[in-house]
Design a protein around this motif. Structure first.
Motif, mmCIF file in Angstrom:
data_model
loop_
_atom_site.group_PDB
_atom_site.id
_atom_site.type_symbol
_atom_site.label_atom_id
_atom_site.label_comp_id
_atom_site.label_asym_id
_atom_site.label_seq_id
_atom_site.Cartn_x
_atom_site.Cartn_y
_atom_site.Cartn_z
ATOM 1 N N THR A 6 0.810 -1.213 0.000
ATOM 2 C CA THR A 6 0.000 0.000 0.000
ATOM 3 C C THR A 6 0.849 1.270 0.000
ATOM 4 O O THR A 6 0.296 2.363 -0.142
ATOM 5 N N GLN A 7 2.142 1.131 0.154
ATOM 6 C CA GLN A 7 3.019 2.290 0.271
ATOM 7 C C GLN A 7 3.406 2.829 -1.103
ATOM 8 O O GLN A 7 3.672 2.062 -2.025
ATOM 9 N N THR A 8 3.458 4.152 -1.203
ATOM 10 C CA THR A 8 3.818 4.783 -2.476
ATOM 11 C C THR A 8 5.230 5.335 -2.472
ATOM 12 O O THR A 8 5.646 5.968 -3.419
ATOM 13 N N PHE A 9 5.973 5.094 -1.399
ATOM 14 C CA PHE A 9 7.328 5.629 -1.304
ATOM 15 C C PHE A 9 8.284 4.516 -0.911
ATOM 16 O O PHE A 9 7.894 3.497 -0.368
ATOM 17 N N ASP B 223 -1.727 10.813 -1.307
ATOM 18 C CA ASP B 223 -1.683 9.925 -2.464
ATOM 19 C C ASP B 223 -1.909 8.506 -1.984
ATOM 20 O O ASP B 223 -1.612 8.155 -0.852
ATOM 21 N N VAL B 224 -2.493 7.709 -2.861
ATOM 22 C CA VAL B 224 -2.880 6.340 -2.525
ATOM 23 C C VAL B 224 -2.778 5.500 -3.798
ATOM 24 O O VAL B 224 -3.066 5.982 -4.890
ATOM 25 N N THR B 225 -2.355 4.254 -3.651
ATOM 26 C CA THR B 225 -2.254 3.395 -4.824
ATOM 27 C C THR B 225 -3.651 3.027 -5.323
ATOM 28 O O THR B 225 -4.587 2.886 -4.539
ATOM 29 N N ASN C 43 3.777 3.407 -9.336
ATOM 30 C CA ASN C 43 4.172 2.571 -8.206
ATOM 31 C C ASN C 43 4.299 1.107 -8.650
ATOM 32 O O ASN C 43 3.362 0.541 -9.215
ATOM 33 N N TRP C 44 5.446 0.509 -8.393
ATOM 34 C CA TRP C 44 5.692 -0.892 -8.705
ATOM 35 C C TRP C 44 5.291 -1.719 -7.493
ATOM 36 O O TRP C 44 5.806 -1.516 -6.391
#
Length: 188
Positions: A32-35, A126-128, A153-154
């Protein structure tokens, strides 16, 4: 320290770092993380990074479950542009506590607090695209989709878009007039 129905929201403590590492090592949370952090957990550099991040946030709440007294995540506000009273919300909840309303509870309190006491005019996040549960929570709370970063996002062997959402102070005041209408009028 603040209390909501199910949570204690308190400032950062050094012993939170173990809980933060556990969050980042949870594969369900990772997707769920974008970083990306500067170093993968469990490195000491990651702990240093997160301590600096927490202490440098405009607002940081470590989330503690009232009943179990367990650290279950964090919620933070970071200023993007002080001149424009623009900030970014970040939240991470341990996967074992998903689906119980704690993310909604923590987000609502944190956004309320930031609008009320920081005089912000907008809060974004921001959110995936694959995190449908979080997107639904944000929309229910009043955040609107403002755009997307295609293939940003991968995750799990494929690309996902990152969805940008935001809410303005007057929109929030309209949704929660009993708490913010008076304060909003004073801050304009």
């Amino acid at each position: 320290m603040f209390n909501t129905e199910n949570l204690i929201l308190r400032g950062f403590q050094d012993n939170d770092l173990e809980g933060i590492l556990a969050l980042r090592n949870d594969p369900l949370v990772q997707r769920t993380q974008t970083f990306s952090a500067i170093a993968p957990p469990p490195s000491s550099k990651y702990k240093e990074y997160m301590k600096t991040f927490a202490e440098g946030s405009a607002l940081w709440f470590s989330l503690v479950h009232k009943e179990s007294e367990n650290f279950i995540g964090f919620c933070c506000i970071n200023l993007l542009e002080a001149k424009n009273r623009d900030a970014r919300l970040g939240i991470t909840i341990a996967s074992g506590f998903w689906g119980k309303g704690y993310g909604t509870e923590a987000t609502r309190f944190t956004v309320n607090y930031a609008f009320k006491y920081f005089g912000l005019q907008r809060i974004s996040l921001d959110v995936t695209e694959g995190n449908a549960r979080a997107r639904a929570i944000y929309a229910k709370l009043g955040f609107k989709v403002e755009g997307r970063k295609r293939r940003g996002n991968w995750v799990d062997g494929h690309w996902e878009d990152i969805v940008y959402m935001g809410v303005l102070d007057d929109e929030w005041a309209e949704l929660y007039p009993d708490k913010f209408a008076r304060i909003l009028r004073q801050s304009r």
